[in-house]
Scaffold this motif. Structure first.
Motif, PDB file in Angstrom:
ATOM      1  N   ALA A  84      21.134 105.078 -46.680  1.00  0.00           N
ATOM      2  CA  ALA A  84      20.457 105.839 -47.922  1.00  0.00           C
ATOM      3  C   ALA A  84      18.825 105.767 -47.597  1.00  0.00           C
ATOM      4  CB  ALA A  84      20.995 105.409 -49.151  1.00  0.00           C
ATOM      5  N   ALA A  85      18.473 104.416 -47.119  1.00  0.00           N
ATOM      6  CA  ALA A  85      17.067 104.436 -47.230  1.00  0.00           C
ATOM      7  C   ALA A  85      16.596 105.049 -45.732  1.00  0.00           C
ATOM      8  CB  ALA A  85      16.959 102.828 -46.952  1.00  0.00           C
ATOM      9  N   GLU A  86      17.536 105.262 -44.838  1.00  0.00           N
ATOM     10  CA  GLU A  86      17.004 105.994 -43.564  1.00  0.00           C
ATOM     11  C   GLU A  86      16.917 107.335 -43.968  1.00  0.00           C
ATOM     12  OE1 GLU A  86      16.356 105.284 -40.660  1.00  0.00           O
ATOM     13  OE2 GLU A  86      16.620 103.092 -40.508  1.00  0.00           O
ATOM     14  N   VAL A  87      17.795 107.928 -44.772  1.00  0.00           N
ATOM     15  CA  VAL A  87      17.855 109.316 -45.197  1.00  0.00           C
ATOM     16  C   VAL A  87      16.583 109.764 -45.902  1.00  0.00           C
ATOM     17  CG1 VAL A  87      18.953 110.919 -46.402  1.00  0.00           C
ATOM     18  CG2 VAL A  87      20.208 109.600 -45.171  1.00  0.00           C
ATOM     19  N   MET A  88      15.818 108.761 -46.806  1.00  0.00           N
ATOM     20  CA  MET A  88      14.762 108.791 -47.658  1.00  0.00           C
ATOM     21  C   MET A  88      13.516 108.676 -46.730  1.00  0.00           C
ATOM     22  SD  MET A  88      16.323 106.939 -51.035  1.00  0.00           S
ATOM     23  CE  MET A  88      14.993 107.468 -52.050  1.00  0.00           C
ATOM     24  N   GLY A  89      13.789 108.287 -45.602  1.00  0.00           N
ATOM     25  CA  GLY A  89      12.628 107.943 -44.668  1.00  0.00           C
ATOM     26  C   GLY A  89      11.943 106.693 -44.843  1.00  0.00           C
ATOM     27  N   ALA A  90      12.716 105.562 -45.216  1.00  0.00           N
ATOM     28  CA  ALA A  90      12.045 104.487 -45.667  1.00  0.00           C
ATOM     29  C   ALA A  90      11.899 103.704 -44.227  1.00  0.00           C
ATOM     30  CB  ALA A  90      12.846 103.669 -46.331  1.00  0.00           C
ATOM     31  N   SER A  91      10.834 102.871 -43.930  1.00  0.00           N
ATOM     32  CA  SER A  91      10.492 102.133 -42.696  1.00  0.00           C
ATOM     33  C   SER A  91      11.250 101.058 -42.646  1.00  0.00           C
ATOM     34  CB  SER A  91       8.973 101.981 -42.580  1.00  0.00           C
ATOM     35  OG  SER A  91       8.671 100.985 -43.646  1.00  0.00           O
ATOM     36  N   SER A  92      11.341 100.357 -41.613  1.00  0.00           N
ATOM     37  CA  SER A  92      12.072  99.318 -41.190  1.00  0.00           C
ATOM     38  C   SER A  92      11.572  98.179 -42.291  1.00  0.00           C
ATOM     39  CB  SER A  92      12.076  98.873 -39.662  1.00  0.00           C
ATOM     40  OG  SER A  92      12.922  99.554 -39.033  1.00  0.00           O
ATOM     41  N   THR A  93      10.304  98.296 -42.217  1.00  0.00           N
ATOM     42  CA  THR A  93       9.391  96.995 -43.026  1.00  0.00           C
ATOM     43  C   THR A  93       9.758  97.494 -44.660  1.00  0.00           C
ATOM     44  OG1 THR A  93       7.730  96.854 -41.445  1.00  0.00           O
ATOM     45  CG2 THR A  93       7.204  96.018 -43.617  1.00  0.00           C
ATOM     46  N   ARG A  94       9.863  98.524 -44.973  1.00  0.00           N
ATOM     47  CA  ARG A  94       9.959  98.732 -46.499  1.00  0.00           C
ATOM     48  C   ARG A  94      11.743  98.597 -46.674  1.00  0.00           C
ATOM     49  NH1 ARG A  94       8.387 102.814 -50.099  1.00  0.00           N
ATOM     50  NH2 ARG A  94       9.054 102.482 -52.043  1.00  0.00           N
ATOM     51  N   GLN A  95      12.440  98.742 -45.873  1.00  0.00           N
ATOM     52  CA  GLN A  95      13.954  98.287 -45.945  1.00  0.00           C
ATOM     53  C   GLN A  95      14.048  96.822 -46.138  1.00  0.00           C
ATOM     54  OE1 GLN A  95      16.688 100.033 -43.263  1.00  0.00           O
ATOM     55  NE2 GLN A  95      15.298 101.987 -42.958  1.00  0.00           N
ATOM     56  N   PHE A  96      13.362  95.910 -45.489  1.00  0.00           N
ATOM     57  CA  PHE A  96      13.323  94.671 -45.450  1.00  0.00           C
ATOM     58  C   PHE A  96      13.033  94.172 -46.691  1.00  0.00           C
ATOM     59  CE2 PHE A  96      11.469  90.401 -44.975  1.00  0.00           C
ATOM     60  CZ  PHE A  96      12.628  89.764 -44.174  1.00  0.00           C
ATOM     61  N   PHE A  97      11.971  94.680 -47.467  1.00  0.00           N
ATOM     62  CA  PHE A  97      11.153  94.006 -48.476  1.00  0.00           C
ATOM     63  C   PHE A  97      11.957  94.489 -49.700  1.00  0.00           C
ATOM     64  CE2 PHE A  97       7.778  93.042 -45.840  1.00  0.00           C
ATOM     65  CZ  PHE A  97       7.419  91.697 -46.134  1.00  0.00           C
ATOM     66  N   ASP A  98      12.538  95.780 -49.631  1.00  0.00           N
ATOM     67  CA  ASP A  98      13.123  96.420 -50.579  1.00  0.00           C
ATOM     68  C   ASP A  98      14.683  96.307 -51.000  1.00  0.00           C
ATOM     69  OD1 ASP A  98      10.647  97.322 -51.502  1.00  0.00           O
ATOM     70  OD2 ASP A  98      10.881  99.258 -51.041  1.00  0.00           O
ATOM     71  N   ILE A  99      15.378  96.041 -49.792  1.00  0.00           N
ATOM     72  CA  ILE A  99      16.841  96.035 -49.814  1.00  0.00           C
ATOM     73  C   ILE A  99      17.061  94.399 -49.251  1.00  0.00           C
ATOM     74  CG2 ILE A  99      19.073  96.948 -48.895  1.00  0.00           C
ATOM     75  CD1 ILE A  99      17.665  99.383 -48.375  1.00  0.00           C
ATOM     76  N   THR A 100      16.639  93.944 -48.367  1.00  0.00           N
ATOM     77  CA  THR A 100      17.045  92.650 -47.656  1.00  0.00           C
ATOM     78  C   THR A 100      16.701  91.678 -48.319  1.00  0.00           C
ATOM     79  OG1 THR A 100      16.951  93.696 -45.459  1.00  0.00           O
ATOM     80  CG2 THR A 100      17.354  91.290 -45.736  1.00  0.00           C
ATOM     81  N   LEU A 101      15.443  91.318 -48.696  1.00  0.00           N
ATOM     82  CA  LEU A 101      15.080  90.369 -49.386  1.00  0.00           C
ATOM     83  C   LEU A 101      15.571  90.127 -50.991  1.00  0.00           C
ATOM     84  CD1 LEU A 101      11.242  89.307 -48.384  1.00  0.00           C
ATOM     85  CD2 LEU A 101      13.441  88.033 -47.925  1.00  0.00           C
ATOM     86  N   PRO A 102      15.643  91.420 -51.565  1.00  0.00           N
ATOM     87  CA  PRO A 102      16.291  91.307 -52.928  1.00  0.00           C
ATOM     88  C   PRO A 102      17.648  90.779 -52.999  1.00  0.00           C
ATOM     89  CG  PRO A 102      14.599  93.128 -52.585  1.00  0.00           C
ATOM     90  CD  PRO A 102      14.954  92.623 -51.485  1.00  0.00           C
ATOM     91  N   ASN A 103      18.460  91.108 -52.014  1.00  0.00           N
ATOM     92  CA  ASN A 103      19.930  91.055 -51.927  1.00  0.00           C
ATOM     93  C   ASN A 103      20.111  89.631 -51.384  1.00  0.00           C
ATOM     94  OD1 ASN A 103      21.846  93.471 -52.529  1.00  0.00           O
ATOM     95  ND2 ASN A 103      20.092  94.251 -51.546  1.00  0.00           N
ATOM     96  N   CYS A 104      19.168  89.167 -50.843  1.00  0.00           N
ATOM     97  CA  CYS A 104      19.374  87.667 -50.437  1.00  0.00           C
ATOM     98  C   CYS A 104      18.604  86.518 -51.380  1.00  0.00           C
ATOM     99  CB  CYS A 104      18.316  87.570 -48.863  1.00  0.00           C
ATOM    100  SG  CYS A 104      19.519  88.026 -47.662  1.00  0.00           S
ATOM    101  N   LYS A 105      18.064  86.950 -52.411  1.00  0.00           N
ATOM    102  CA  LYS A 105      17.826  86.005 -53.389  1.00  0.00           C
ATOM    103  C   LYS A 105      18.459  84.993 -53.829  1.00  0.00           C
ATOM    104  CE  LYS A 105      17.777  89.066 -57.376  1.00  0.00           C
ATOM    105  NZ  LYS A 105      17.267  89.515 -58.485  1.00  0.00           N
ATOM    106  N   PHE A 106      19.574  85.086 -54.241  1.00  0.00           N
ATOM    107  CA  PHE A 106      20.680  84.368 -54.575  1.00  0.00           C
ATOM    108  C   PHE A 106      20.879  83.421 -53.227  1.00  0.00           C
ATOM    109  CE2 PHE A 106      21.015  87.126 -57.992  1.00  0.00           C
ATOM    110  CZ  PHE A 106      20.490  86.489 -58.935  1.00  0.00           C
ATOM    111  N   GLY A 107      21.080  83.992 -52.258  1.00  0.00           N
ATOM    112  CA  GLY A 107      21.447  83.254 -51.091  1.00  0.00           C
ATOM    113  C   GLY A 107      20.338  82.293 -50.711  1.00  0.00           C
TER     114      GLY A 107
END
Length: 560
Positions: free
Chosen positions: A189-212
């Motif tokens: 979905a982020a790719e479709v919306m034009g989000a860069s790899s850096t934006r995906q890392f900070f907006d998707i990866t890190l928030p979903n990893c916070k409890f890990g």
């Protein structure tokens, strides 16, 4: 009435209460492991708490606590432990996340080497990392020999590096699980919306990893604050709580003060475990069963960067452990670098008797432990929900108790002449029991995971055909859970072979174990013999790991 209950009721002979025999069997499966948990975990911990209140004159009060808080050395050790654990956690989480990300989200080369590096610290006692650093950076290390540089590796920095090497693999395992738990559809979905790899890392990866990240952080914190091996070998004058307990009990025979220091060590561990438990539930409890795993796509610059950085970081772990193995074959480290086997002819510190003792008691701890955990998990999954919650809570409590505190509690509980339990004191059986209950929680949770994976429909089919609880256990549960049983068996065996902190107080001149022999050899100045002993331990544990993988693969093939 469920299908399982109905099938059992139909098979019950007339004149006998339905399910009476099955209920008795289920509660027997639960009662025996619970009795062991009460006798060899709860009761010893209660003795530590009580002993901390017994003052030197035999009266009951808070004098030991007042003395501890007035003793500058213990307060310094407490601060040092907290600082060391915080620093180790920060570095391990940062490096661990980078390594986990490289393994799971890149197509970097050399992933097999990275996995080998992460396994090595788990094959040996914790003090091996410290021993390897001394061989490389110590006063008689390779760096000083080749360059003449004077590096003071003893103290804070040496202990920090060795702790990071020891804790890093466990941080990577948790963070990899967190990364694998993410759904690839978010990134699509982020790719479709034009989000860069850096934006995906900070907006998707890190928030979903916070409890890990939180979970891994507190696991590393607990491992570090309770570790004794590295602190004893390379800590130098940097005193921490683990070495302070050992000094109070073994050096000064001050059991009251030792108990209070044990309580101090227990409190941050329990708090950390509770936070880690909540983080794990939030991280993995929110996963979608229909989620799609993220598949990394090749990217030359990213993969090259991760390949170089991760391999450099992990190569330091391999180098440290490999140096210990290499030094065990050198005639006089580092002055006479000639190949020899003389260091394997060990006659001091009991020779090879402790290694054989470790092998026997590890097999006993694994064999007896896996039976108790199997029956406990089988019963917990089938009794009432209210009782199951209480038993589950009791079964996971040992994870919050440091090995040093558990070993100290065994002294108070079993070194009481005139009681039936005194017969166990000084025996290999007591060491095996201590090792098992030290790792009871990890084995129980693993067994519960396997038990819950058994299809309910299969159990109901056995019951409908007239089978009781024994038939369900034999025909439905055991064949499917066999790989889990093997995994728990080898886990308990491997951890029993390398554990030092939990057994350091329980060894005697006639009954010792291999990790303690490594420590004794190092303390006596026989560093090459200590390296040889460590190498043999790694060979035994590594061989058992390979055997486990072969057996589990064979069991999986037969099941298919």
């Amino acid at each position: 009435m469920s299908t399982l209950q109905a099938g059992a009721a139909i098979a019950t002979p007339a004149g006998r209460a339905p399910w009476s025999a099955d209920r008795l069997l289920l509660w027997t499966c639960v009662a025996i492991p619970l009795a062991g948990l009460a006798l060899f975990f709860l009761y010893p911990l209660a003795t530590v708490a009580w002993r901390s209140l017994v003052e030197k004159d035999g009266s009951i009060g808070l004098g030991n606590y007042a003395e501890v808080f007035a003793t500058r050395g213990i307060l310094t050790a407490t601060v040092n432990s907290l600082v060391m654990s915080a620093a180790t956690t920060l570095i391990s989480i940062t490096a661990g996340f980078a390594i986990a990300y490289g393994l799971d989200r890149s197509c970097m080369r050399g992933k097999g080497i990275v996995r080998l590096a992460l396994v090595l610290p788990l094959l040996a006692p914790s003090l091996v990392q410290g021993l390897g650093l001394i061989f490389i950076l110590g006063r008689n290390g390779l760096v000083h020999r080749w360059t003449g540089w004077e590096i003071d590796i003893y103290g804070f920095w040496g202990l920090l590096i060795s702790n990071v090497f020891y804790a890093l693999p466990q941080a990577v395992l948790i963070l990899q699980a967190a990364l694998r738990n993410m759904d690839a559809r978010y990134y699509d979905a982020a790719e479709v919306m034009g989000a860069s790899s850096t934006r995906q890392f900070f907006d998707i990866t890190l928030p979903n990893c916070k409890f890990g990240l939180l979970s891994a952080g507190f696991v590393v914190f607990v491992i570090t604050i309770t570790d004794f091996g590295n602190a004893a070998v390379i800590g130098g004058n940097y005193r921490v709580l683990a070495t302070e307990i050992y000094s109070q009990v073994s050096g000064q025979m001050n059991f009251g003060m030792g108990s209070v220091v044990g309580i101090l060590l227990l409190l941050p561990s329990l708090i950390s475990v509770q936070i880690e438990r909540v983080a794990s539930q939030r991280q993995f409890g929110s996963a979608s069963p229909s989620g799609i795993r993220v598949a990394p796509q090749p990217a030359r610059a990213r993969d090259l960067a991760f390949g170089i950085g991760v391999l450099l970081a992990c190569s330091t772990i391999i180098l440290t452990v490999a140096t210990v193995v290499f030094a065990s074959f050198m005639r006089l480290w580092p002055y006479r670098m000639e190949w020899t086997l003389k260091h394997y002819d060990i006659t001091v510190s009991g020779g090879y008797a402790p290694l054989w003792t470790s092998l026997y008691l590890s097999l006993a701890a694994a064999g007896g432990g896996v039976l108790l955990l199997f029956f406990l998990s089988f019963g917990v999954c089938r009794i009432g929900r209210g009782w199951a919650k209480v038993i589950y809570l009791l079964s996971v409590l040992p994870v919050g108790v440091p090995g040093l505190v558990l070993g100290l509690s065994y002294i108070f509980a079993f070194n009481a002449p005139g009681t039936p339990l005194y017969a166990l004191y000084g025996s290999a059986a007591l060491i095996a029991l201590c090792n098992f209950y030290h790792y009871h929680t990890q084995g129980f949770l693993t067994m519960m995971t396997g038990m819950r994976a058994v299809p309910q429909a299969l159990e109901e089919a056995v019951s409908c055909l007239g089978g009781g609880t024994m038939q369900v256990l034999r025909d439905a549960v055991l064949p499917l859970i066999a790989p889990t049983v093997l995994g728990v068996f080898f886990f308990l065996f491997m951890r029993s072979m390398v554990t030092l902190s939990a057994v350091i107080f329980l060894v005697t001149p006639s009954v010792s174990v291999a990790p303690v022999s490594v420590l004794r050899l190092d303390e006596a100045g026989f560093v090459s013999q200590a390296a040889a002993y460590s190498t043999l331990i790694m060979l035994v544990v590594g061989g058992s790991l390979l055997a486990m993988r072969a057996l589990i693969a064979g069991a999986a093939r037969r099941r298919r």
